[in-house]
Scaffold this motif. Structure first.
Motif, PDB file in Angstrom:
ATOM      1  N   UNK A 122       0.749  -1.333  -0.058  1.00 21.87           N
ATOM      2  CA  UNK A 122       0.077   0.023  -0.061  1.00 21.87           C
ATOM      3  C   UNK A 122       0.860   1.086   0.029  1.00 21.87           C
ATOM      4  N   UNK A 123       0.601   2.280  -0.705  1.00 18.99           N
ATOM      5  CA  UNK A 123       1.482   3.531  -0.839  1.00 18.99           C
ATOM      6  C   UNK A 123       1.472   4.387   0.032  1.00 18.99           C
ATOM      7  N   UNK A 124       0.193   4.497   0.992  1.00 18.99           N
ATOM      8  CA  UNK A 124       0.285   5.238   2.263  1.00 18.99           C
ATOM      9  C   UNK A 124       1.189   4.427   3.235  1.00 18.99           C
ATOM     10  N   UNK A 125       1.059   3.227   3.439  1.00 22.08           N
ATOM     11  CA  UNK A 125       1.637   2.426   4.367  1.00 22.08           C
ATOM     12  C   UNK A 125       3.305   2.645   3.912  1.00 22.08           C
ATOM     13  N   UNK A 126       3.585   2.568   2.761  1.00 22.42           N
ATOM     14  CA  UNK A 126       4.938   2.783   2.482  1.00 22.42           C
ATOM     15  C   UNK A 126       5.408   4.166   2.824  1.00 22.42           C
ATOM     16  N   UNK A 127       4.637   5.200   2.454  1.00 25.79           N
ATOM     17  CA  UNK A 127       5.001   6.500   2.693  1.00 25.79           C
ATOM     18  C   UNK A 127       5.270   6.704   4.456  1.00 25.79           C
ATOM     19  N   UNK A 128       4.130   6.012   4.976  1.00 23.56           N
ATOM     20  CA  UNK A 128       4.269   6.232   6.594  1.00 23.56           C
ATOM     21  C   UNK A 128       5.172   5.499   7.083  1.00 23.56           C
ATOM     22  N   UNK A 129       5.830   4.383   6.623  1.00 29.43           N
ATOM     23  CA  UNK A 129       7.127   3.609   6.783  1.00 29.43           C
ATOM     24  C   UNK A 129       8.275   4.567   6.886  1.00 29.43           C
ATOM     25  N   UNK A 130       8.568   5.360   5.504  1.00 30.08           N
ATOM     26  CA  UNK A 130       9.498   5.965   5.095  1.00 30.08           C
ATOM     27  C   UNK A 130       9.800   7.268   6.188  1.00 30.08           C
ATOM     28  N   UNK A 131       8.467   7.731   6.403  1.00 30.96           N
ATOM     29  CA  UNK A 131       8.406   8.964   7.349  1.00 30.96           C
ATOM     30  C   UNK A 131       8.877   8.382   8.811  1.00 30.96           C
ATOM     31  N   UNK A 132       8.382   7.361   9.100  1.00 34.05           N
ATOM     32  CA  UNK A 132       8.753   6.854  10.470  1.00 34.05           C
ATOM     33  C   UNK A 132      10.234   6.675  10.785  1.00 34.05           C
ATOM     34  N   UNK A 133      10.575   6.184   9.650  1.00 33.13           N
ATOM     35  CA  UNK A 133      12.273   5.884   9.570  1.00 33.13           C
ATOM     36  C   UNK A 133      12.996   6.922   9.834  1.00 33.13           C
ATOM     37  N   UNK A 134      12.802   8.046   8.757  1.00 30.46           N
ATOM     38  CA  UNK A 134      13.235   9.507   8.689  1.00 30.46           C
ATOM     39  C   UNK A 134      13.137  10.130  10.132  1.00 30.46           C
ATOM     40  N   UNK A 135      12.141  10.050  10.934  1.00 28.09           N
ATOM     41  CA  UNK A 135      11.891  10.619  12.199  1.00 28.09           C
ATOM     42  C   UNK A 135      12.798   9.849  13.205  1.00 28.09           C
ATOM     43  N   UNK A 136      12.877   8.502  13.122  1.00 25.87           N
ATOM     44  CA  UNK A 136      13.780   7.796  14.232  1.00 25.87           C
ATOM     45  C   UNK A 136      15.475   7.833  13.691  1.00 25.87           C
ATOM     46  N   UNK A 137      15.595   8.074  12.628  1.00 25.01           N
ATOM     47  CA  UNK A 137      17.098   8.318  12.135  1.00 25.01           C
ATOM     48  C   UNK A 137      17.622   9.721  12.489  1.00 25.01           C
ATOM     49  N   UNK A 138      16.607  10.667  12.519  1.00 25.59           N
ATOM     50  CA  UNK A 138      17.102  12.172  12.518  1.00 25.59           C
ATOM     51  C   UNK A 138      17.832  12.356  13.931  1.00 25.59           C
ATOM     52  N   UNK A 139      17.379  11.962  15.138  1.00 23.66           N
ATOM     53  CA  UNK A 139      18.195  12.191  16.339  1.00 23.66           C
ATOM     54  C   UNK A 139      19.868  11.666  16.066  1.00 23.66           C
ATOM     55  N   UNK A 140      19.943  10.526  15.800  1.00 24.65           N
ATOM     56  CA  UNK A 140      21.337  10.072  15.393  1.00 24.65           C
ATOM     57  C   UNK A 140      22.068  10.939  14.510  1.00 24.65           C
ATOM     58  N   UNK A 141      21.483  11.276  13.419  1.00 21.54           N
ATOM     59  CA  UNK A 141      22.206  12.171  12.382  1.00 21.54           C
ATOM     60  C   UNK A 141      22.709  13.536  12.978  1.00 21.54           C
ATOM     61  N   UNK A 142      21.645  14.056  13.855  1.00 24.35           N
ATOM     62  CA  UNK A 142      21.786  15.603  14.383  1.00 24.35           C
ATOM     63  C   UNK A 142      22.560  15.755  15.348  1.00 24.35           C
ATOM     64  N   UNK A 143      23.039  14.592  16.063  1.00 22.21           N
ATOM     65  CA  UNK A 143      24.050  14.581  17.081  1.00 22.21           C
ATOM     66  C   UNK A 143      25.258  14.039  16.672  1.00 22.21           C
ATOM     67  N   UNK A 144      26.161  15.230  16.202  1.00 19.16           N
ATOM     68  CA  UNK A 144      27.091  14.568  15.297  1.00 19.16           C
ATOM     69  C   UNK A 144      28.402  14.746  16.483  1.00 19.16           C
ATOM     70  N   UNK A 145      28.207  14.942  18.027  1.00 17.79           N
ATOM     71  CA  UNK A 145      29.112  14.939  18.833  1.00 17.79           C
ATOM     72  C   UNK A 145      29.084  13.763  19.784  1.00 17.79           C
ATOM     73  N   UNK A 146      28.607  12.617  19.169  1.00 20.39           N
ATOM     74  CA  UNK A 146      28.685  11.208  19.976  1.00 20.39           C
ATOM     75  C   UNK A 146      29.518  10.240  19.047  1.00 20.39           C
ATOM     76  N   UNK A 147      29.861   9.328  19.830  1.00 16.28           N
ATOM     77  CA  UNK A 147      30.507   8.016  19.139  1.00 16.28           C
ATOM     78  C   UNK A 147      32.077   8.197  19.274  1.00 16.28           C
ATOM     79  N   UNK A 148      32.603   7.076  18.689  1.00 15.44           N
ATOM     80  CA  UNK A 148      34.082   7.116  18.693  1.00 15.44           C
ATOM     81  C   UNK A 148      34.848   8.159  17.777  1.00 15.44           C
ATOM     82  N   UNK A 149      36.041   8.404  18.430  1.00 16.53           N
ATOM     83  CA  UNK A 149      36.802   9.352  17.061  1.00 16.53           C
ATOM     84  C   UNK A 149      38.249   9.232  17.413  1.00 16.53           C
ATOM     85  N   UNK A 150      39.073   9.518  16.255  1.00 17.71           N
ATOM     86  CA  UNK A 150      40.894   9.404  16.310  1.00 17.71           C
ATOM     87  C   UNK A 150      40.973  11.001  15.678  1.00 17.71           C
ATOM     88  N   UNK A 151      42.200  11.280  16.226  1.00 22.68           N
ATOM     89  CA  UNK A 151      42.534  12.660  15.620  1.00 22.68           C
ATOM     90  C   UNK A 151      44.217  12.586  15.663  1.00 22.68           C
TER      91      UNK A 151
END
Length: 189
Positions: free
Chosen positions: A2-31
């Protein structure tokens, strides 16, 4: 599907993924670290020497809130700073060897690609004293424990790469102190 279900799933995935991408100050690093180094020996009448500091660091930052992180830093550097003395036919040199650091760090993202941080921790400086009189050279090594405080900024480049600038002050036993201004080129995973 169903197209509506697909769009809803993509929107949900985008919302769930946004906090991880927004916080670029976390995780391992080397320098990589390189910059100006100035060391002062108060026991020698506030005698100071300047040179270049260089080395590598690593760390891990854990997100706290949407734009902040707390973490741990480890670093190993070396320096070209040192002293040369000549007195009564004896030539002496005092060289700084490796400096090992471990500490805590607090980082906050102040703009999309800019983060500011403060850190504090333990540092251990290596020293090498060489005395040469005639054909005889005597070498003595020592270590000095200390504390370091630092303030810095990082600019996020493409992918996980970043550029940084940091001011740091270290205060060691035996009345040794150090000021450094360093640049960093790093990668956050």
């Amino acid at each position: 599907m169903n197209t509506k279900l697909f769009v809803a799933a993509v929107a949900f995935a985008a919302v769930v993924a946004t906090p991880a991408n927004a916080n670029s100050v976390s995780g391992p690093r080397v320098e990589a670290v390189i910059g100006w180094d100035s060391v002062s020996l108060e026991s020698q009448g506030d005698d100071s020497a300047s040179g270049m500091a260089y080395g590598f660091g690593a760390g891990y930052d854990l997100a706290v809130g949407g734009r902040s992180a707390i973490g741990i830093d480890v670093e190993g550097t070396n320096s070209t700073s040192g002293w040369n003395y000549r007195e009564d036919g004896v030539r002496s040199s005092l060289d700084l060897t490796r400096d090992l650091y471990v500490g805590a760090r607090f980082t906050t993202q102040v703009a999309q690609d800019v983060a500011l941080y403060a850190k504090v921790g333990y540092t251990n400086l290596g020293l090498k004293l060489r005395d040469k009189e005639g054909n005889t050279t005597t070498t003595t090594t020592a270590h000095a424990d200390g504390v370091r405080g630092a303030l810095g900024a990082q600019y996020q480049l493409n992918g996980g790469a970043y550029l940084g600038a940091e001011y740091r002050y270290s205060n060691y036993e035996a009345n040794i102190s150090r000021n450094q201004v360093v640049g960093t080129l790093g990668w956050r995973f």
